[in-house]
Design a protein around this motif. Sequence first.
Motif, mmCIF file in Angstrom:
data_model
loop_
_atom_site.group_PDB
_atom_site.id
_atom_site.type_symbol
_atom_site.label_atom_id
_atom_site.label_comp_id
_atom_site.label_asym_id
_atom_site.label_seq_id
_atom_site.Cartn_x
_atom_site.Cartn_y
_atom_site.Cartn_z
ATOM 1 N N ARG A 193 42.484 31.022 40.981
ATOM 2 C CA ARG A 193 41.423 31.854 41.559
ATOM 3 C C ARG A 193 40.394 32.317 40.520
ATOM 4 O O ARG A 193 39.684 33.298 40.748
ATOM 5 N N LEU A 194 40.327 31.623 39.404
ATOM 6 C CA LEU A 194 39.332 31.990 38.398
ATOM 7 C C LEU A 194 37.926 31.981 39.006
ATOM 8 O O LEU A 194 37.574 31.047 39.736
ATOM 9 N N PRO A 195 37.122 33.012 38.778
ATOM 10 C CA PRO A 195 35.778 33.062 39.353
ATOM 11 C C PRO A 195 34.942 31.854 38.938
ATOM 12 O O PRO A 195 34.975 31.419 37.781
ATOM 13 N N THR A 196 34.206 31.310 39.887
ATOM 14 C CA THR A 196 33.355 30.161 39.613
ATOM 15 C C THR A 196 31.874 30.530 39.603
ATOM 16 O O THR A 196 31.053 29.736 39.166
ATOM 17 N N GLU A 197 31.545 31.730 40.076
ATOM 18 C CA GLU A 197 30.137 32.142 40.100
ATOM 19 C C GLU A 197 29.629 32.388 38.684
ATOM 20 O O GLU A 197 30.381 32.833 37.800
ATOM 21 N N PRO A 198 28.361 32.100 38.411
ATOM 22 C CA PRO A 198 27.804 32.352 37.076
ATOM 23 C C PRO A 198 27.836 33.845 36.740
ATOM 24 O O PRO A 198 27.566 34.684 37.603
ATOM 25 N N VAL A 199 28.170 34.156 35.509
ATOM 26 C CA VAL A 199 28.262 35.548 35.064
ATOM 27 C C VAL A 199 27.431 35.724 33.803
ATOM 28 O O VAL A 199 27.558 34.941 32.853
ATOM 29 N N THR A 200 26.570 36.741 33.792
ATOM 30 C CA THR A 200 25.821 37.082 32.589
ATOM 31 C C THR A 200 26.676 38.008 31.730
ATOM 32 O O THR A 200 27.019 39.109 32.163
ATOM 33 N N PRO A 201 27.056 37.582 30.529
ATOM 34 C CA PRO A 201 27.904 38.434 29.674
ATOM 35 C C PRO A 201 27.186 39.738 29.328
ATOM 36 O O PRO A 201 25.988 39.757 29.064
ATOM 37 N N ARG A 202 27.944 40.816 29.356
ATOM 38 C CA ARG A 202 27.397 42.139 29.076
ATOM 39 C C ARG A 202 28.266 42.879 28.055
ATOM 40 O O ARG A 202 29.394 42.489 27.778
ATOM 41 N N PHE A 203 27.728 43.962 27.536
ATOM 42 C CA PHE A 203 28.494 44.900 26.721
ATOM 43 C C PHE A 203 29.532 45.548 27.634
ATOM 44 O O PHE A 203 29.190 46.156 28.652
ATOM 45 N N VAL A 204 30.803 45.410 27.304
ATOM 46 C CA VAL A 204 31.906 45.857 28.155
ATOM 47 C C VAL A 204 32.719 46.922 27.416
ATOM 48 O O VAL A 204 33.028 46.765 26.231
ATOM 49 N N HIS A 205 33.055 47.999 28.110
ATOM 50 C CA HIS A 205 33.844 49.083 27.509
ATOM 51 C C HIS A 205 35.240 48.606 27.140
ATOM 52 O O HIS A 205 35.744 48.875 26.052
ATOM 53 N N GLY A 206 35.914 47.904 28.059
ATOM 54 C CA GLY A 206 37.203 47.297 27.770
ATOM 55 C C GLY A 206 38.414 48.139 28.116
ATOM 56 O O GLY A 206 39.531 47.618 28.200
ATOM 57 N N ASP A 207 38.238 49.462 28.310
ATOM 58 C CA ASP A 207 39.376 50.312 28.661
ATOM 59 C C ASP A 207 38.929 51.469 29.550
ATOM 60 O O ASP A 207 39.416 52.588 29.430
ATOM 61 N N PHE A 208 38.009 51.169 30.462
ATOM 62 C CA PHE A 208 37.464 52.180 31.370
ATOM 63 C C PHE A 208 38.447 52.369 32.515
ATOM 64 O O PHE A 208 38.587 51.504 33.383
ATOM 65 N N ARG A 209 39.122 53.509 32.519
ATOM 66 C CA ARG A 209 40.154 53.764 33.533
ATOM 67 C C ARG A 209 40.403 55.258 33.655
ATOM 68 O O ARG A 209 39.989 56.056 32.802
ATOM 69 N N ASN A 210 41.090 55.631 34.725
ATOM 70 C CA ASN A 210 41.554 57.004 34.866
ATOM 71 C C ASN A 210 42.529 57.295 33.721
ATOM 72 O O ASN A 210 43.490 56.555 33.511
ATOM 73 N N GLY A 211 42.274 58.355 32.991
ATOM 74 C CA GLY A 211 43.030 58.651 31.781
ATOM 75 C C GLY A 211 42.164 58.514 30.543
ATOM 76 O O GLY A 211 42.451 59.128 29.513
ATOM 77 N N ASN A 212 41.103 57.725 30.663
ATOM 78 C CA ASN A 212 40.140 57.575 29.562
ATOM 79 C C ASN A 212 38.768 58.118 29.936
ATOM 80 O O ASN A 212 37.764 57.773 29.317
#
Length: 337
Positions: A193-212
Amino acid sequence: MAERLSKDELARRLSTLAPRMAEGAERIDNLVRLTGGASMETWAFDAVGPGGAVPLILRRRTRAVESTAVNKPPLRREAEAIARAVAGGVPAPDVTYVCDEAADGLDEAYVMRRIGGETLGKKITSDPAFEPARGKLARQCGAALARIHAVEPLDGLDRTDAATTLANYEATWRATGNVRPTIEAAFRWLEKRLPTEPVTPRFVHGDFRNGNIMVDPEAGLAAVLDWELVHIGDPAEDLGWLCTSSWKFGRPDRYVGGFGDIEDLLAGYVEAGGEPISAARVDFWSMLGSLKWGVMTMGMYASFAADPTAGPERGVIGRRLSETEADIVAIIERNAA
């Protein structure tokens, strides 16, 4: 590994640096160790001078960086990432000082302003006092993530995507020698199920969650914390990690962080300028989040088994593998319906 410092010695070294951390400060006071992660120390303290006290936070790396799908940048780069995010309108603490590893005696560390609010996930999802915040928090998180993803990335950050992340975690899992049918099923399910749609890479936080995230009971989102996994990748990764079941703290009925709905998250994201992201892509990254956390729990347990003197936290986290397996089965079952 960083030098182990007693509380008194840490206070002495911080007092020496006080004038660099806050204008007019002469010493520090009220040093308190906060609940922190398995490889970081977080301390609250006040920088004190004739003009009063400035509330601050010290983040200090104490152990070697864990193996993850992306390399954690040095704390100096993490501090720079926070500064860029704040300049872009992201609610986050202002960094007031970045330590000189060679001269300051604190190893990898930086100091930032202390912001009032709550970070305990269970309180945010279930405490009646936070009901006003829960009504707006998912939309606020969506807006904050849109602003994060609009930040100009730092040079030298790791780049990754869904396929690379999945492959890296599978390699990490294979290296442990463990065999768990549910984990095996998750790898194959995600691979198909890997996404096949084109994705523009962005700056990503990487640990954005409840608790952070820091949350005010009335106003909602006060600050985004813990920037140590910043990288460049699919922006849906951040949204999916926020929706991963391990961070819902007893409220699986609320898809986003245990406090909100996916519709509000996606609406807030688009309203703040983010490119539309499908709920299906978020769900994929949420499943990958459960798998990632399962792999990480075993890594932490292995670390504890190799060095029990580091404390019981990693061993306790290792026991959470079964939670992620239950989450994986539930996601597979839901999508098969």
